[in-house]
Motif scaffolding. Structure first.
Motif, PDB file in Angstrom:
ATOM      1  N   GLU A   7     -11.958  -0.909  -5.417  1.00  0.00           N
ATOM      2  CA  GLU A   7     -10.802  -0.551  -4.584  1.00  0.00           C
ATOM      3  C   GLU A   7      -9.970   0.606  -5.124  1.00  0.00           C
ATOM      4  OE1 GLU A   7     -10.094  -1.297  -1.591  1.00  0.00           O
ATOM      5  OE2 GLU A   7     -11.546  -2.907  -1.271  1.00  0.00           O
TER       6      GLU A   7
ATOM      7  N   PHE B  32       0.827  -1.199   0.000  1.00  0.00           N
ATOM      8  CA  PHE B  32       0.000   0.000   0.000  1.00  0.00           C
ATOM      9  C   PHE B  32       0.868   1.258   0.000  1.00  0.00           C
ATOM     10  CE2 PHE B  32      -2.854  -3.000   2.532  1.00  0.00           C
ATOM     11  CZ  PHE B  32      -3.540  -3.435   1.390  1.00  0.00           C
TER      12      PHE B  32
ATOM     13  N   ALA C  95      -5.835  -0.038   5.455  1.00  0.00           N
ATOM     14  CA  ALA C  95      -6.265  -0.608   4.168  1.00  0.00           C
ATOM     15  C   ALA C  95      -6.444  -2.123   4.248  1.00  0.00           C
ATOM     16  CB  ALA C  95      -5.261  -0.250   3.081  1.00  0.00           C
TER      17      ALA C  95
ATOM     18  N   LYS D  56      -7.215  -0.187  -1.585  1.00  0.00           N
ATOM     19  CA  LYS D  56      -6.136  -1.139  -1.835  1.00  0.00           C
ATOM     20  C   LYS D  56      -5.375  -0.873  -3.134  1.00  0.00           C
ATOM     21  CE  LYS D  56      -8.356  -4.688   0.952  1.00  0.00           C
ATOM     22  NZ  LYS D  56      -8.957  -6.032   1.036  1.00  0.00           N
TER      23      LYS D  56
END
Length: 296
Positions: free
Chosen positions: A272, A4, A15, A230
């Motif tokens: 995401e 991340f 996350a 993400k």
């Protein structure tokens, strides 16, 4: 959490949390710094440090509704106005008192100040009695600045009541030798323009709306680094950034609200990341004077 990298380190672990926790994180208010905010806070800090004198300078801080004025003032208070108890006297020291006014009513003004001290008072107190108690608390707590939010509400009454409220503010500043910061929407400027003495004491500090420039790009990058998605979204890309700007009209509150809704949808949809399709689905989230219609 090396996967991340698009998120600032202290938020990367978020996350990896369940969707419900990430959504709650997104909904939680947090400060995002930007250059104009630094300038405003620096100006207010200079005012806070101004030597006491018979005629203290004051500021009228104005900006469009939902453009970040109150959040900025709260940030300033958290940096320089935290209350504490004096070890020697055990008295509450309150460098900055921030309150909200709702009408040109002197009694309500003092009641709102006393609420900040949780100060006991009787409903039957006269204005003179409330003034005495409020000034006592302000002096005892070594208050160095009084901030009044929603200052434009002084227009919600007669000229006589408005002039009485302005005269009271002038008296507070003179008596305590402290600056006053009045915050409101742009029409608040007409209030001080109606009184030459008040106008000479107040400088006007205007919070601009955002423009499609380098600072706006930096703001979008800062937002993206705090969103626990993400995948990177590239919010600052020319196409996506322009769409976000056009929907929000450069209003900070709308930028924040729009990105919040987009990020939540990015999670619930499983995408995401905030892409053009998600942003366009919230094209209705534009600034409005009245209630905003929610599209289903």
């Amino acid at each position: 959490m090396d996967q991340f990298q698009h998120i600032i380190p202290k938020f990367r672990e978020v996350a990896a949390q369940p969707d419900e926790d990430r959504i709650q994180f997104i909904k939680t208010k947090r400060w995002i710094n930007y250059p104009v905010a630094d300038q405003v806070i620096a100006h207010l800090h200079d005012l806070l440090q101004h030597p006491k004198q018979a005629r203290m300078p004051s500021v009228l801080f104005v900006g469009d509704s939902n453009n970040g004025k109150t959040s900025l003032i709260e940030r300033f208070c958290s940096l320089y106005g935290e209350s504490y108890t004096c070890e020697d006297t055990e008295l509450l020291i309150k460098p900055i008192v921030m309150t909200e006014i709702s009408a040109p009513n002197v009694k309500d003004l003092y009641l709102s100040i006393l609420e900040q001290f949780w100060a006991p008072h009787k409903p039957t107190y006269t204005v003179a009695q409330l003034r005495h108690v409020a000034l006592h608390h302000l002096m005892q707590s070594k208050t160095k600045m009084l901030i009044l939010d929603e200052f434009h509400t002084l227009n919600n009454g007669s000229a006589i009541k408005r002039n009485e409220a302005l005269a009271e503010l002038k008296m507070i500043s003179n008596k305590l030798r402290i600056p006053i910061v009045a915050c409101g929407i742009p029409k608040a400027a007409t209030i001080i323009s109606q009184d030459a003495q008040i106008q000479s004491r107040f400088s006007v500090l205007r919070l601009p709306t955002w423009e499609k420039n380098r600072d706006f790009v930096a703001l979008l990058k800062a937002f993206e680094k705090m969103l626990p998605l993400k995948q990177p979204s590239q919010l600052a890309s020319k196409e996506l950034g322009s769409k976000i700007f056009n929907i929000s009209k450069g209003n900070l509150g709308n930028i924040h609200g729009l990105l919040q809704k987009c990020a939540i949808k990015a999670i619930t949809s499983g995408v995401e990341q905030i892409d053009m399709e998600i942003v366009e689905s919230f094209s209705w989230y534009t600034p409005t004077e009245g209630p905003r219609e929610i599209e289903l």
